[in-house]
Design a protein around this motif. Structure first.
Motif, PDB file in Angstrom:
ATOM      1  N   ALA A   1      -6.706   0.703  -0.279  1.00  0.00           N
ATOM      2  CA  ALA A   1      -5.631   1.646   0.032  1.00  0.00           C
ATOM      3  C   ALA A   1      -5.276   2.486  -1.180  1.00  0.00           C
ATOM      4  N   THR A   2      -5.273   1.876  -2.347  1.00  0.00           N
ATOM      5  CA  THR A   2      -4.998   2.630  -3.570  1.00  0.00           C
ATOM      6  C   THR A   2      -6.088   3.659  -3.829  1.00  0.00           C
ATOM      7  N   PHE A   3      -7.325   3.278  -3.598  1.00  0.00           N
ATOM      8  CA  PHE A   3      -8.438   4.214  -3.787  1.00  0.00           C
ATOM      9  C   PHE A   3      -8.337   5.391  -2.818  1.00  0.00           C
ATOM     10  N   VAL A   4      -8.090   5.105  -1.560  1.00  0.00           N
ATOM     11  CA  VAL A   4      -7.982   6.179  -0.563  1.00  0.00           C
ATOM     12  C   VAL A   4      -6.791   7.082  -0.872  1.00  0.00           C
ATOM     13  N   ALA A   5      -5.677   6.507  -1.291  1.00  0.00           N
ATOM     14  CA  ALA A   5      -4.503   7.311  -1.628  1.00  0.00           C
ATOM     15  C   ALA A   5      -4.788   8.218  -2.817  1.00  0.00           C
ATOM     16  N   SER A   6      -5.484   7.715  -3.823  1.00  0.00           N
ATOM     17  CA  SER A   6      -5.790   8.560  -4.979  1.00  0.00           C
ATOM     18  C   SER A   6      -6.761   9.674  -4.605  1.00  0.00           C
ATOM     19  N   VAL A   7      -7.703   9.390  -3.728  1.00  0.00           N
ATOM     20  CA  VAL A   7      -8.635  10.436  -3.287  1.00  0.00           C
ATOM     21  C   VAL A   7      -7.905  11.498  -2.472  1.00  0.00           C
ATOM     22  N   LEU A   8      -7.054  11.084  -1.550  1.00  0.00           N
ATOM     23  CA  LEU A   8      -6.334  12.067  -0.739  1.00  0.00           C
ATOM     24  C   LEU A   8      -5.350  12.882  -1.574  1.00  0.00           C
ATOM     25  N   LEU A   9      -4.728  12.269  -2.565  1.00  0.00           N
ATOM     26  CA  LEU A   9      -3.847  13.035  -3.447  1.00  0.00           C
ATOM     27  C   LEU A   9      -4.635  13.996  -4.323  1.00  0.00           C
ATOM     28  N   SER A  10      -5.840  13.631  -4.695  1.00  0.00           N
ATOM     29  CA  SER A  10      -6.645  14.536  -5.514  1.00  0.00           C
ATOM     30  C   SER A  10      -7.079  15.773  -4.726  1.00  0.00           C
ATOM     31  N   LEU A  11      -7.107  15.660  -3.402  1.00  0.00           N
ATOM     32  CA  LEU A  11      -7.445  16.827  -2.588  1.00  0.00           C
ATOM     33  C   LEU A  11      -6.342  17.876  -2.604  1.00  0.00           C
ATOM     34  N   LEU A  12      -5.146  17.513  -3.030  1.00  0.00           N
ATOM     35  CA  LEU A  12      -4.048  18.470  -3.122  1.00  0.00           C
ATOM     36  C   LEU A  12      -4.087  19.300  -4.402  1.00  0.00           C
ATOM     37  N   LEU A  13      -4.890  18.876  -5.378  1.00  0.00           N
ATOM     38  CA  LEU A  13      -4.928  19.581  -6.667  1.00  0.00           C
ATOM     39  C   LEU A  13      -5.477  20.990  -6.518  1.00  0.00           C
ATOM     40  N   ARG A  14      -4.879  21.907  -7.256  1.00  0.00           N
ATOM     41  CA  ARG A  14      -5.350  23.276  -7.312  1.00  0.00           C
ATOM     42  C   ARG A  14      -6.012  23.494  -8.664  1.00  0.00           C
ATOM     43  N   PRO A  15      -6.902  24.479  -8.759  1.00  0.00           N
ATOM     44  CA  PRO A  15      -7.512  24.761 -10.067  1.00  0.00           C
ATOM     45  C   PRO A  15      -6.453  25.174 -11.084  1.00  0.00           C
TER      46      PRO A  15
ATOM     47  N   ALA B   1      -0.913   8.280   2.767  1.00  0.00           N
ATOM     48  CA  ALA B   1      -2.301   8.038   2.380  1.00  0.00           C
ATOM     49  C   ALA B   1      -2.523   6.561   2.077  1.00  0.00           C
ATOM     50  N   GLY B   2      -1.542   5.916   1.472  1.00  0.00           N
ATOM     51  CA  GLY B   2      -1.657   4.482   1.220  1.00  0.00           C
ATOM     52  C   GLY B   2      -1.734   3.682   2.512  1.00  0.00           C
TER      53      GLY B   2
ATOM     54  N   SER C   1       0.826  -1.207   0.000  1.00  0.00           N
ATOM     55  CA  SER C   1       0.000   0.000   0.000  1.00  0.00           C
ATOM     56  C   SER C   1       0.859   1.256   0.000  1.00  0.00           C
ATOM     57  N   ALA C   2       1.926   1.255   0.775  1.00  0.00           N
ATOM     58  CA  ALA C   2       2.828   2.406   0.804  1.00  0.00           C
ATOM     59  C   ALA C   2       3.518   2.586  -0.548  1.00  0.00           C
ATOM     60  N   LEU C   3       3.926   1.495  -1.171  1.00  0.00           N
ATOM     61  CA  LEU C   3       4.576   1.590  -2.482  1.00  0.00           C
ATOM     62  C   LEU C   3       3.607   2.049  -3.562  1.00  0.00           C
ATOM     63  N   LEU C   4       2.368   1.578  -3.517  1.00  0.00           N
ATOM     64  CA  LEU C   4       1.381   2.049  -4.483  1.00  0.00           C
ATOM     65  C   LEU C   4       1.053   3.527  -4.264  1.00  0.00           C
ATOM     66  N   GLY C   5       0.983   3.950  -3.009  1.00  0.00           N
ATOM     67  CA  GLY C   5       0.772   5.368  -2.724  1.00  0.00           C
ATOM     68  C   GLY C   5       1.917   6.224  -3.233  1.00  0.00           C
ATOM     69  N   LEU C   6       3.141   5.726  -3.072  1.00  0.00           N
ATOM     70  CA  LEU C   6       4.309   6.445  -3.584  1.00  0.00           C
ATOM     71  C   LEU C   6       4.292   6.492  -5.104  1.00  0.00           C
ATOM     72  N   ALA C   7       3.895   5.405  -5.735  1.00  0.00           N
ATOM     73  CA  ALA C   7       3.814   5.381  -7.196  1.00  0.00           C
ATOM     74  C   ALA C   7       2.759   6.354  -7.705  1.00  0.00           C
TER      75      ALA C   7
ATOM     76  N   ALA D   1      -6.407  -9.590   1.454  1.00  0.00           N
ATOM     77  CA  ALA D   1      -5.228  -8.788   1.114  1.00  0.00           C
ATOM     78  C   ALA D   1      -5.450  -7.966  -0.155  1.00  0.00           C
ATOM     79  N   VAL D   2      -6.042  -8.560  -1.161  1.00  0.00           N
ATOM     80  CA  VAL D   2      -6.250  -7.836  -2.422  1.00  0.00           C
ATOM     81  C   VAL D   2      -7.230  -6.692  -2.219  1.00  0.00           C
ATOM     82  N   THR D   3      -8.289  -6.934  -1.481  1.00  0.00           N
ATOM     83  CA  THR D   3      -9.263  -5.877  -1.203  1.00  0.00           C
ATOM     84  C   THR D   3      -8.628  -4.757  -0.391  1.00  0.00           C
ATOM     85  N   THR D   4      -7.775  -5.109   0.546  1.00  0.00           N
ATOM     86  CA  THR D   4      -7.109  -4.102   1.363  1.00  0.00           C
ATOM     87  C   THR D   4      -6.205  -3.216   0.512  1.00  0.00           C
ATOM     88  N   VAL D   5      -5.448  -3.820  -0.378  1.00  0.00           N
ATOM     89  CA  VAL D   5      -4.542  -3.037  -1.226  1.00  0.00           C
ATOM     90  C   VAL D   5      -5.333  -2.186  -2.214  1.00  0.00           C
ATOM     91  N   LEU D   6      -6.427  -2.717  -2.764  1.00  0.00           N
ATOM     92  CA  LEU D   6      -7.268  -1.920  -3.670  1.00  0.00           C
ATOM     93  C   LEU D   6      -7.911  -0.747  -2.933  1.00  0.00           C
TER      94      LEU D   6
END
Length: 87
Positions: A64-78, A40-41, A8-14, A57-62
């Motif tokens: 985590a990837t979803f939550v990481a992408s959502v939290l990273l999208s909160l950093l976007l500026r217009p 976030a991952g 999860s940490a590696l996918l968040g970093l990726a 395990a697969v559901t947990t990693v999926l």
């Protein structure tokens, strides 16, 4: 459990690295983005593991990837500011 957290940490970093290279003008500093991704991952793995329980395990990693992408999208500026008309 350890492999889930590491994956999860590696996918968040990726995800953070991909966002930082593709959208540098819309994100804050590179250091901030690259540190938020793995955190976030890990948070997503904790949240998903708490929700579904051990043995998924697969559901947990999926999740985590979803939550990481959502939290990273909160950093976007217009992309640019909208202008308001005087009318």
């Amino acid at each position: 459990m350890l492999l889930e957290a590491l994956g999860s940490a590696l996918l968040g970093l990726a995800l953070a690295w991909a966002g930082a290279t593709r959208l540098p003008h819309r994100l804050p500093g590179r250091r901030t983005v690259l540190s938020v991704g793995p955190l976030a991952g890990l948070f997503g793995a904790f949240l998903t593991h708490s929700a579904v329980g051990p043995g998924h395990a697969v559901t947990t990693v999926l999740g985590a990837t979803f939550v990481a992408s959502v939290l990273l999208s909160l950093l976007l500026r217009p992309a640019r500011r909208l202008r308001r008309s005087a009318a």
